[in-house]
Design an enzyme around this catalytic site. Sequence first.
Site, mmCIF file in Angstrom:
data_model
loop_
_atom_site.group_PDB
_atom_site.id
_atom_site.type_symbol
_atom_site.label_atom_id
_atom_site.label_comp_id
_atom_site.label_asym_id
_atom_site.label_seq_id
_atom_site.Cartn_x
_atom_site.Cartn_y
_atom_site.Cartn_z
ATOM 1 N N CYS A 50 27.840 -11.666 20.622
ATOM 2 C CA CYS A 50 26.803 -11.915 21.639
ATOM 3 C C CYS A 50 27.411 -11.899 23.045
ATOM 4 C CB CYS A 50 26.112 -13.255 21.379
ATOM 5 S SG CYS A 50 24.858 -13.596 22.625
ATOM 6 N N LYS B 3 29.867 -10.415 12.659
ATOM 7 C CA LYS B 3 29.194 -9.361 13.429
ATOM 8 C C LYS B 3 29.844 -9.306 14.804
ATOM 9 C CE LYS B 3 24.536 -7.831 14.814
ATOM 10 N NZ LYS B 3 24.387 -8.076 16.243
ATOM 11 N N GLY C 8 23.235 -0.087 15.569
ATOM 12 C CA GLY C 8 23.042 0.431 16.919
ATOM 13 C C GLY C 8 22.200 1.679 16.937
ATOM 14 N N ASP C 9 21.007 1.543 17.547
ATOM 15 C CA ASP C 9 20.156 2.702 17.852
ATOM 16 C C ASP C 9 19.556 3.418 16.649
ATOM 17 O OD1 ASP C 9 20.744 2.157 20.473
ATOM 18 O OD2 ASP C 9 22.390 3.587 20.561
ATOM 19 N N ARG D 9 16.128 -3.355 17.406
ATOM 20 C CA ARG D 9 15.005 -3.027 18.296
ATOM 21 C C ARG D 9 14.042 -2.008 17.696
ATOM 22 N NH1 ARG D 9 18.574 -1.220 22.918
ATOM 23 N NH2 ARG D 9 19.776 -0.673 21.057
HETATM 24 C C1 FMN Z 1 16.202 -9.623 21.928
HETATM 25 C C2 FMN Z 1 17.504 -9.488 21.188
HETATM 26 C C3 FMN Z 1 18.091 -10.601 20.648
HETATM 27 C C4 FMN Z 1 19.299 -10.495 19.954
HETATM 28 N N1 FMN Z 1 19.838 -11.603 19.374
HETATM 29 C C5 FMN Z 1 20.960 -11.493 18.612
HETATM 30 C C6 FMN Z 1 21.467 -12.599 17.873
HETATM 31 O O1 FMN Z 1 20.891 -13.699 17.870
HETATM 32 N N2 FMN Z 1 22.604 -12.404 17.151
HETATM 33 C C7 FMN Z 1 23.250 -11.188 17.105
HETATM 34 O O2 FMN Z 1 24.270 -11.053 16.429
HETATM 35 N N3 FMN Z 1 22.770 -10.121 17.764
HETATM 36 C C8 FMN Z 1 21.641 -10.239 18.483
HETATM 37 N N4 FMN Z 1 21.119 -9.140 19.083
HETATM 38 C C9 FMN Z 1 21.770 -7.830 18.872
HETATM 39 C C10 FMN Z 1 21.137 -7.135 17.648
HETATM 40 O O3 FMN Z 1 21.368 -7.867 16.475
HETATM 41 C C11 FMN Z 1 21.725 -5.714 17.473
HETATM 42 O O4 FMN Z 1 23.104 -5.830 17.283
HETATM 43 C C12 FMN Z 1 21.462 -4.836 18.688
HETATM 44 O O5 FMN Z 1 20.123 -4.960 19.137
HETATM 45 C C13 FMN Z 1 21.777 -3.363 18.372
HETATM 46 O O6 FMN Z 1 20.987 -2.893 17.310
HETATM 47 P P1 FMN Z 1 19.656 -1.972 17.577
HETATM 48 O O7 FMN Z 1 20.084 -0.814 18.410
HETATM 49 O O8 FMN Z 1 19.193 -1.605 16.205
HETATM 50 O O9 FMN Z 1 18.698 -2.850 18.338
HETATM 51 C C14 FMN Z 1 19.933 -9.234 19.806
HETATM 52 C C15 FMN Z 1 19.322 -8.106 20.355
HETATM 53 C C16 FMN Z 1 18.122 -8.210 21.023
HETATM 54 C C17 FMN Z 1 17.493 -6.969 21.595
#
Ligand code: FMN
Length: 307
Positions: A101, A140, A200-201, A223
């Site tokens: 994070c 993670k 990611g993505d 997302r």
């Molecule tokens: C609104 C939001 C909140 C998130 N909260 C966390 C979280 O609590 N813990 C975590 O490991 N990653 C968190 N992430 C990251 C996501 O788990 C993920 O790694 C990141 O969005 C990339 O994946 P994606 O491209 O499929 O969205 C968050 C992402 C977003 C957009």
Amino acid sequence: MIVKNIDFSDNTLILAPMAGVSDVGFRALASSFGADATVTEMLSARAMAHNPKKTEFMTLTTNEEKILIAQIFGHEEDFMQRAISSPLLEKFQVIDINMGCPAPKIVKNGEGVALMDNLPLASKIISACKNSTDKPLSVKFRKGNKSENFLDFARMCEESGADYVTFHARTAAQGYSGHADYDAIANIKAKLKIPVIGNGDVVDKKSFEEMKATGVDGVMVGRGAMGRPWIFAELKGSNVEIDRFKVVQRHVQILREYFDENWLKLYIRKHLLWYASNLPMSASLRLKLATCENIDECLEILKKAFA
Ligand SMILES: Cc1cc2nc3c(=O)[nH]c(=O)nc-3n(C[C@H](O)[C@H](O)[C@H](O)COP(=O)(O)O)c2cc1C
């Protein structure tokens, strides 16, 4: 993939932990559309020790969820160990540690992605957590914080006892900009013995195939599921009928079982806006949703829009 006693399916699909998004209703819906596993929003190990009531709502689950993963964060081994042993996490089958994070309030405490700059402490935390549970343990993380040390970090996770890792292939500085680095994911996958979940993505079949081509053991979607938890059915090629309004209704219905209407009215708005985002006239619809008085009024607006 089999991790310890947990049998993840082939090409495991996991709903990402997302603070303020991955609520009990959203996780239930993602599961009903085929997510093999779901992760809670990140849970503060310190908050769990001092004020477990504040965390309890994030640990709510339903029978629809399959593999339950709880994500914890912190920088103190003892609090992390206490969190793992907390009754709140008893029903979860897997424990995930957040070392990715990039939020400033987390990083300034030496937690989240800040731990990627402190391998000795990150290793101590992973080993301590490992010694406190028989459940599979995952970590993670990102490509790095101050440097792109993801390979050293991944090896450290493996040596410290992680049963698998989840890799979001962006640096902390990137936040959510640019594109996740799938070559870096393939690189980690090639170097580790433990399973690797790529993240990611992934937003559609094409990006899903590109992610799978890295050789990962599973794929995490964040997302791409916002406002469309049925993405898991699309990725799996399942032929399920999707009634979008019923999905929204179900989301609200689950949350109503647990939450006060006044709190929910404010909370659910962002989800409703995501659900509406792909509809025609989305700008005027967004305005109506942003200004409607109560949840039922919002639902009526969406019902007409989906008709
Ligand atoms: C609104 C939001 C909140 C998130 N909260 C966390 C979280 O609590 N813990 C975590 O490991 N990653 C968190 N992430 C990251 C996501 O788990 C993920 O790694 C990141 O969005 C990339 O994946 P994606 O491209 O499929 O969205 C968050 C992402 C977003 C957009």
